[in-house]
Design a protein around this motif. Structure first.
Motif, PDB file in Angstrom:
ATOM      1  N   GLN A   1      81.532  55.611  80.554  1.00 59.16           N
ATOM      2  CA  GLN A   1      80.506  56.232  81.066  1.00 59.16           C
ATOM      3  C   GLN A   1      79.523  56.899  79.657  1.00 59.16           C
ATOM      4  OE1 GLN A   1      79.650  56.578  84.208  1.00 59.16           O
ATOM      5  NE2 GLN A   1      77.947  58.058  83.820  1.00 59.16           N
ATOM      6  N   LYS A   2      80.344  57.382  78.663  1.00 61.70           N
ATOM      7  CA  LYS A   2      79.674  57.715  77.639  1.00 61.70           C
ATOM      8  C   LYS A   2      78.830  56.660  77.035  1.00 61.70           C
ATOM      9  CE  LYS A   2      83.084  61.342  76.228  1.00 61.70           C
ATOM     10  NZ  LYS A   2      84.062  61.565  75.028  1.00 61.70           N
ATOM     11  N   LYS A   3      79.161  55.529  76.779  1.00 63.47           N
ATOM     12  CA  LYS A   3      78.617  54.355  76.437  1.00 63.47           C
ATOM     13  C   LYS A   3      77.223  54.300  77.118  1.00 63.47           C
ATOM     14  CE  LYS A   3      78.626  49.526  74.986  1.00 63.47           C
ATOM     15  NZ  LYS A   3      79.367  48.155  75.121  1.00 63.47           N
ATOM     16  N   LYS A   4      77.210  54.262  78.423  1.00 62.40           N
ATOM     17  CA  LYS A   4      75.964  53.909  79.350  1.00 62.40           C
ATOM     18  C   LYS A   4      74.796  55.194  78.915  1.00 62.40           C
ATOM     19  CE  LYS A   4      78.259  51.914  83.290  1.00 62.40           C
ATOM     20  NZ  LYS A   4      78.463  52.083  84.713  1.00 62.40           N
TER      21      LYS A   4
ATOM     22  N   ILE B   1      74.650  57.054  76.246  1.00 61.08           N
ATOM     23  CA  ILE B   1      74.004  56.721  74.711  1.00 61.08           C
ATOM     24  C   ILE B   1      73.003  55.746  74.868  1.00 61.08           C
ATOM     25  CG2 ILE B   1      74.429  55.880  72.528  1.00 61.08           C
ATOM     26  CD1 ILE B   1      77.319  57.473  72.877  1.00 61.08           C
ATOM     27  N   LEU B   2      73.442  54.623  75.594  1.00 59.56           N
ATOM     28  CA  LEU B   2      72.606  53.604  75.678  1.00 59.56           C
ATOM     29  C   LEU B   2      71.081  53.950  76.640  1.00 59.56           C
ATOM     30  CD1 LEU B   2      74.749  50.418  76.879  1.00 59.56           C
ATOM     31  CD2 LEU B   2      73.470  50.943  74.418  1.00 59.56           C
ATOM     32  N   ALA B   3      71.413  54.801  77.557  1.00 64.78           N
ATOM     33  CA  ALA B   3      70.242  55.262  78.195  1.00 64.78           C
ATOM     34  C   ALA B   3      69.261  56.287  77.352  1.00 64.78           C
ATOM     35  CB  ALA B   3      70.523  55.878  79.332  1.00 64.78           C
ATOM     36  N   ALA B   4      69.927  56.854  76.354  1.00 67.71           N
ATOM     37  CA  ALA B   4      69.330  57.861  75.651  1.00 67.71           C
ATOM     38  C   ALA B   4      68.646  57.334  74.468  1.00 67.71           C
ATOM     39  CB  ALA B   4      70.358  59.031  75.264  1.00 67.71           C
ATOM     40  N   ILE B   5      68.978  56.257  73.938  1.00 73.59           N
ATOM     41  CA  ILE B   5      68.322  55.848  72.662  1.00 73.59           C
ATOM     42  C   ILE B   5      66.779  55.324  72.650  1.00 73.59           C
ATOM     43  CG2 ILE B   5      68.197  54.082  71.222  1.00 73.59           C
ATOM     44  CD1 ILE B   5      71.331  53.609  71.326  1.00 73.59           C
ATOM     45  N   PRO B   6      66.403  54.838  73.931  1.00 73.52           N
ATOM     46  CA  PRO B   6      64.861  54.670  73.857  1.00 73.52           C
ATOM     47  C   PRO B   6      64.157  56.076  74.111  1.00 73.52           C
ATOM     48  CG  PRO B   6      65.997  53.625  76.066  1.00 73.52           C
ATOM     49  CD  PRO B   6      67.076  54.175  74.901  1.00 73.52           C
ATOM     50  N   ILE B   7      64.754  56.839  74.914  1.00 75.26           N
ATOM     51  CA  ILE B   7      64.009  57.902  75.069  1.00 75.26           C
ATOM     52  C   ILE B   7      64.083  58.973  73.964  1.00 75.26           C
ATOM     53  CG2 ILE B   7      64.299  60.300  76.464  1.00 75.26           C
ATOM     54  CD1 ILE B   7      65.599  58.818  78.570  1.00 75.26           C
ATOM     55  N   VAL B   8      65.009  59.228  73.160  1.00 79.17           N
ATOM     56  CA  VAL B   8      64.943  59.874  72.026  1.00 79.17           C
ATOM     57  C   VAL B   8      64.037  59.215  70.856  1.00 79.17           C
ATOM     58  CG1 VAL B   8      66.383  60.624  70.036  1.00 79.17           C
ATOM     59  CG2 VAL B   8      67.423  60.741  72.340  1.00 79.17           C
TER      60      VAL B   8
END
Length: 260
Positions: free
Chosen positions: A2-5, A7-14
């Motif tokens: 769940q944490k990996k998901k 992080i992956l979702a947050a990378i493009p937004i950040v």
């Protein structure tokens, strides 16, 4: 996992926000029209502090919108479920209401706003009624579809075992169609949320996120406009991920009807 998901979702937004911040600070874009994200946050903080210690103006806007959403969502869901179950159980009711729903459902709530304003005026009643109508259509359609999709062998088996009509509806139809209902509720929440914000542009009298964004656009306060949009996204995510997902986890996921 769940944490990996997350992080992956947050990378493009950040990454996007960092690039926006750099572009605004270096004036690669017009900072008046595209203020830096940090500037947007600062303007939201200032709006939050405005009116304190009595009452925060930003909180007043948020609470006004949430109040309208809560009332309209409850009305839309209750009426949608009742009519949806009736349409699913009785073909005559389905064929009577289905053409009317098919005609009205594509009409955006904001398009009906001028007409409802004539009837109810510039008030919460206008916003709530249009929000409830927008919520109603996905709920009634999904509920009716779910009820009509029930395997009739299960219904006959329940009746053979001595279940009456109410028990059949409670123990067969409703559990079977719950995935459809929850999907309709999610769509109804999204559609109702968008409608309420849009109608607040023209019908809210004093407070509301839509009204806040509209007034900010009139004075070219782009930071508050972006901040209002950000709040809309965050608030909806809270409802979707924390509330509706919790209901799904305790019902259709637990029952094995869908997988996470």
């Amino acid at each position: 996992m769940q944490k990996k998901k997350i992080i992956l979702a947050a990378i493009p937004i950040v990454t996007f926000l960092i690039l926006w911040e750099i572009a605004a600070r270096l004036e690669w874009v017009n900072p008046i029209l595209f203020p830096a994200p940090t500037r947007t946050i600062a303007e939201l903080v200032n709006l939050f502090q405005k009116g304190l210690p009595v009452r925060s103006e930003l909180v007043s806007h948020i609470l006004a919108t949430l109040n309208r959403l809560g009332i309209s969502f409850a009305i839309g869901v209750v009426l949608g479920v009742i009519l949806g179950i009736a349409m699913g159980l009785k073909n005559s009711i389905f064929h009577f209401f289905n053409p009317l729903i098919s005609v009205l459902m594509p009409i955006p709530g904001i398009a009906l706003a001028p007409l409802v304003i004539i009837w109810l005026g510039f008030s919460d009643s206008t916003v709530i009624s249009l929000g409830a109508l927008s919520t109603f259509f996905p709920v009634v359609y999904s509920t009716a579809t779910g009820i009509r999709s029930v395997n009739q062998q299960l219904v006959r088996a329940a009746r053979i075992m001595g279940a009456n009509k109410i028990q059949v509806v409670r123990d067969v139809y409703i559990p079977w169609s719950s995935a459809y209902f929850l999907n309709g509720m999610k769509l109804g929440l999204a559609r109702g949320w968008m409608t309420i914000i849009a109608v607040e542009f023209v019908a809210a009298s004093k407070y509301g996120l839509g009204l806040m964004i509209w007034h900010a656009s009139e004075y070219l306060q782009a930071g508050i406009v972006y901040g209002g949009i950000l709040l809309m996204i965050l608030i909806f995510l809270v409802f979707d991920k924390l509330i509706i997902k919790a209901i799904e986890d305790r019902t259709i996921v637990k029952w094995g009807m869908i997988s996470q």
